[in-house]
Motif scaffolding. Structure first.
Motif, mmCIF file in Angstrom:
data_model
loop_
_atom_site.group_PDB
_atom_site.id
_atom_site.type_symbol
_atom_site.label_atom_id
_atom_site.label_comp_id
_atom_site.label_asym_id
_atom_site.label_seq_id
_atom_site.Cartn_x
_atom_site.Cartn_y
_atom_site.Cartn_z
ATOM 1 N N GLY A 62 0.768 -1.231 0.000
ATOM 2 C CA GLY A 62 0.000 0.000 0.000
ATOM 3 C C GLY A 62 0.797 1.278 0.000
ATOM 4 O O GLY A 62 0.222 2.376 0.023
ATOM 5 N N GLY A 63 2.123 1.173 -0.008
ATOM 6 C CA GLY A 63 2.958 2.362 -0.015
ATOM 7 C C GLY A 63 3.300 2.806 -1.433
ATOM 8 O O GLY A 63 2.712 2.349 -2.405
ATOM 9 N N MET A 115 -1.368 1.901 7.597
ATOM 10 C CA MET A 115 -0.434 2.929 8.047
ATOM 11 C C MET A 115 -0.082 3.882 6.914
ATOM 12 O O MET A 115 0.026 5.095 7.111
ATOM 13 N N ALA A 116 0.079 3.355 5.708
ATOM 14 C CA ALA A 116 0.422 4.201 4.563
ATOM 15 C C ALA A 116 -0.697 5.176 4.218
ATOM 16 O O ALA A 116 -0.447 6.298 3.776
ATOM 17 N N SER A 117 -1.947 4.744 4.427
ATOM 18 C CA SER A 117 -3.093 5.598 4.089
ATOM 19 C C SER A 117 -3.454 6.574 5.199
ATOM 20 O O SER A 117 -4.233 7.499 4.985
ATOM 21 N N GLY A 118 -2.904 6.359 6.399
ATOM 22 C CA GLY A 118 -3.273 7.193 7.534
ATOM 23 C C GLY A 118 -4.486 6.684 8.286
ATOM 24 O O GLY A 118 -4.917 7.303 9.259
ATOM 25 N N GLU A 119 -5.006 5.547 7.861
ATOM 26 C CA GLU A 119 -6.149 4.954 8.576
ATOM 27 C C GLU A 119 -5.730 4.457 9.947
ATOM 28 O O GLU A 119 -6.491 4.548 10.922
ATOM 29 N N ALA A 120 -4.517 3.921 10.041
ATOM 30 C CA ALA A 120 -3.970 3.452 11.313
ATOM 31 C C ALA A 120 -2.708 4.246 11.623
ATOM 32 O O ALA A 120 -1.846 4.445 10.761
#
Length: 380
Positions: A62-63, A115-120
């Motif tokens: 996802g990065g 983590m990459a999306s900012g969701e976590a």
């Protein structure tokens, strides 16, 4: 002065995007975030869309699969803008490094995309109330009970502590008596029963960067939550990532110093004393010239360290020297530039005063500078 040759066109395009995001979405609201002691989660998600979170995370997770220079640019621009509430992005990035380099495939797939999306949002829990830079002395313990580890202990100075969803916890899992071999990194979801967070800690500076204590009371996690699924590797894992953490502090420190110098040059050009601008006095010009020369030397060294980081040859000693020099210089620049502002330098409406509050901790976190001197001394 010496031109920087580290970046290519795609890096500068990314820098422009980051600078625009900070100017439009962060700087106008940062004072409110300082009052709230926390950055809104929406900002994390927008930063994820922009690629500011975990740019180096492989695309399969996802990065964006980019190099460390993109992380460097994000840190530089945050420092230039003095949006220090976003310093938690760097901690988040460090946590991603633990997953990428040491996590199991299941751990990577579960957390890296979010983590990459900012969701976590990720945090790392190292420091304890009575344990600072000596990580081998941690008291937090994880005891195996069937298929679970049961964790008890307390951690303090946890960046992203309020917002975090996943925590990389440094805990003692063995009883060999050999400190480094007894330590593991354990992944703990923030909603686990028995885990509690304090209110945001009241700090001298960095007011918008949420920082808390964490308390573990019989917190149960599956034994598969050990990072890499092999206990006793925590100290080695920490040491391998500390070089990047310390270089990241050097990056933000030298960029913060440059920002303060730029603000001060502008101020001394516009402020008059005895009928002429402050910068026209030889004392002022010489002080500013000295600071410019020292910042240029520091920036050149940091850029060289980044080149070594890109080739995977950056040593812990070189990173320690960068962190030591740049954080000490940052404090020096802030102190001398505040003096050139006179009484206005003590007013928080001026950037130099905010840097005065925010810069001091750079000589402490990531390993106190006294420890950095010890690391450098080992090379003598």
């Amino acid at each position: 002065m010496i031109p920087r040759l580290l970046f290519e066109h795609e890096h500068e395009e990314f820098r422009s995007s980051v600078r625009r995001f900070l100017s439009e979405a962060c700087m106008p609201f940062h004072e409110q975030w300082e009052e709230d002691r926390c950055v809104p989660r929406e900002i994390w998600r927008r930063a994820g869309e922009l690629g500011m979170l975990n740019a180096t995370t492989p695309e399969i997770y996802g990065g964006m699969g980019l190099d460390r220079r993109f992380s460097m640019i994000a840190s530089e621009e945050i420092a230039f803008a003095n949006t220090t509430g976003l310093n938690g992005f760097s901690v988040h990035d460090i946590c991603a490094g633990y997953f990428i380099n040491f996590g199991t495939e299941a751990q990577k797939r579960q957390w890296l995309p979010k983590m990459a999306s900012g969701e976590a949002i990720a945090a790392v829990a190292m420091t304890e109330p009575n344990t600072g830079s000596d990580l081998q002395a941690v008291k937090t313990r994880a005891v195996l009970d069937g298929d679970d580890y049961v964790i008890n202990g307390a951690k303090t100075f946890i960046s992203n502590g309020t917002n975090c969803d996943i925590i990389v916890v440094v805990a003692r899992t063995g009883n060999t008596g050999k400190g480094s071999q007894d330590i593991s990194l354990i992944l703990v979801e923030a909603d686990r029963p028995g885990l509690s967070k304090s209110k945001p800690l009241k700090k001298v500076g960095l007011h918008a960067q949420d920082t808390t204590m964490l308390f573990f009371e019989d917190v149960r996690v599956p034994r598969a939550n050990v990072l890499g699924d092999v206990p006793g590797q925590g100290f080695i894992q920490l040491m391998r990532e500390l070089a990047w953490e310390r270089l990241a502090i050097a990056v933000s420190s030298i960029s913060g110093a440059q920002a303060v110098l730029d603000h001060t040059i502008d101020y001394t050009r516009g402020r008059t004393v005895f009928g002429k601008p402050i910068i026209d006095f030889q004392n002022s010009r010489f002080k500013l010239a000295d600071l410019k020369a020292e910042i240029t030397v520091g920036q050149t060294y940091v850029d060289r360290c980044m080149e070594l980081c890109l080739s995977h040859t950056l040593t812990s000693e070189a990173a320690a020297a960068a962190k030591l020099y740049c954080s000490e210089l940052y404090s020096k620049v802030v102190d001398q530039c505040l003096q050139l502002h006179g009484g206005n330098g003590y007013m928080l409406e001026y950037p130099v005063a905010r840097h005065y509050l925010d810069s001091r901790v750079t000589r402490i976190y990531g390993g106190a500078n006294d420890i950095m001197r010890e690391l450098v001394a080992r090379t003598l």
